[in-house]
Design an enzyme around this catalytic site. Structure first.
Site, PDB file in Angstrom:
ATOM      1  N   SER A  35       0.854  -1.175   0.000  1.00 35.00           N
ATOM      2  CA  SER A  35       0.000   0.000   0.000  1.00 35.00           C
ATOM      3  C   SER A  35       0.894   1.229   0.000  1.00 35.00           C
ATOM      4  CB  SER A  35      -0.949   0.003   1.199  1.00 35.00           C
ATOM      5  OG  SER A  35      -0.238  -0.111   2.416  1.00 35.00           O
TER       6      SER A  35
ATOM      7  N   ASP B 170      -2.326  16.493  14.249  1.00 31.86           N
ATOM      8  CA  ASP B 170      -1.356  17.397  14.870  1.00 31.86           C
ATOM      9  C   ASP B 170      -1.849  18.828  14.803  1.00 31.86           C
ATOM     10  OD1 ASP B 170       0.495  15.325  15.358  1.00 31.86           O
ATOM     11  OD2 ASP B 170       1.152  15.424  13.265  1.00 31.86           O
TER      12      ASP B 170
END
Length: 289
Positions: free
Chosen positions: A9, A103
């Protein structure tokens, strides 16, 4: 000895210009022959690329035919707004979510939205309650910057999986032992869900080291010395290929059956690593006269 089957992936980030959009498309097309099980699209700090991520994920799903996993975070939005974004993904055929706390902008401390999810576990539980999504989460072999201890990384991962996630993808690391020790500790803690190592092919050592410092990935002295020396001797690309291929080869030899590559929308080194590992057939030249 034949190379064992390894599922692949790839992580991409959303484009911010027309040229970058074409580059993202070219990246996905270059990686398509590796038959990835999914391609993920990241979310900027503080939710800064929310609309771009949504547009990129939906467009890739529609035009590439490949499974797409969209990142979704808690930052900067209420619970209703986050779940509305998730529903838009589902309506466009994107049913894979990488659920993260997220974040704060500019590296500040995380502060939940006043009406938002307090953490990734709350987000995962809400997504799982819809019964709509396959949910993946982050894991941290070298410890999350906000974790009080190594054990807390494992406890938090277990809680996220118990909340409804099906798989974890790790932050990148520089030594295979970092992942292998973490995997063993997770098994000892009763974690049975797949933990896929995140691999970062390092095309630019200065940039990679900066990323590592921000996300808490440990940089071994020997690794830093070797990359610095390769830069000075003008063989950085060759060393980066060797380092990444060796890392992946060790992981595969230790039973890892899936790899997740952080491509930074630059597929060249990732493709070379996969070829070196025997995970993609070399291009055949035909009708050359």
């Amino acid at each position: 000895m034949p190379t064992p089957a390894v599922a692949l992936s790839f992580e991409t980030f959303p484009p911010k210009s027309l040229d970058a959009s074409f580059h993202l498309w070219d990246t996905v097309q270059a990686l398509a022959p590796l038959n990835p099980r999914f391609v993920s699209v990241t979310y900027g700090a503080g939710g800064s690329t929310q609309s771009l991520t949504q547009e990129a994920a939906q467009t890739l799903r529609k035009t590439s035919g490949m499974p797409v996993a969209a990142h979704l975070t808690c930052t900067g939005q209420s619970k209703d707004e986050v779940l509305a974004t998730a529903q838009r993904y589902a309506d466009s055929g994107v049913r894979d979510i990488v659920a993260l706390r997220g974040d704060a902008p500019e590296g500040g401390a995380f502060e939940p939205h006043a009406r938002g999810f307090a953490n990734s576990i709350e987000l995962i539980q809400a997504l799982a309650d819809t019964g709509t999504f396959n949910i993946r989460v982050g894991a941290y072999p070298d410890s999350h910057p906000d974790a009080a201890s190594s054990q807390q990384n494992i406890d938090w991962l277990k809680a996220k999986l118990d909340a409804g996630a099906s798989e974890a993808i790790t932050q990148f690391f520089f030594e295979a032992d970092s992942f292998l020790r973490f995997r063993d500790a997770c098994v000892a803690a009763g974690i049975t869900a797949p933990i896929t190592p995140g691999v970062f092919p390092i095309a630019n050592w200065t940039r990679a080291r900066s990323f590592a410092e921000k996300c808490g990935a440990r940089v071994p002295v020997a690794t830093a010395t070797a990359f610095d020396r390769a830069d000075r001797e003008d063989r950085a690309q060759l060393f980066a290929l060797t380092h990444c291929a060796d890392l992946c080869d060790t992981l595969i030899s230790e039973g890892v059956d899936a790899l997740h590559f952080y491509t930074l929308n630059r597929p060249e080194l990732t493709l070379k690593v996969c070829r070196a590992l025997g995970l993609v057939r070399p291009t055949q030249m035909r009708n050359v006269a």
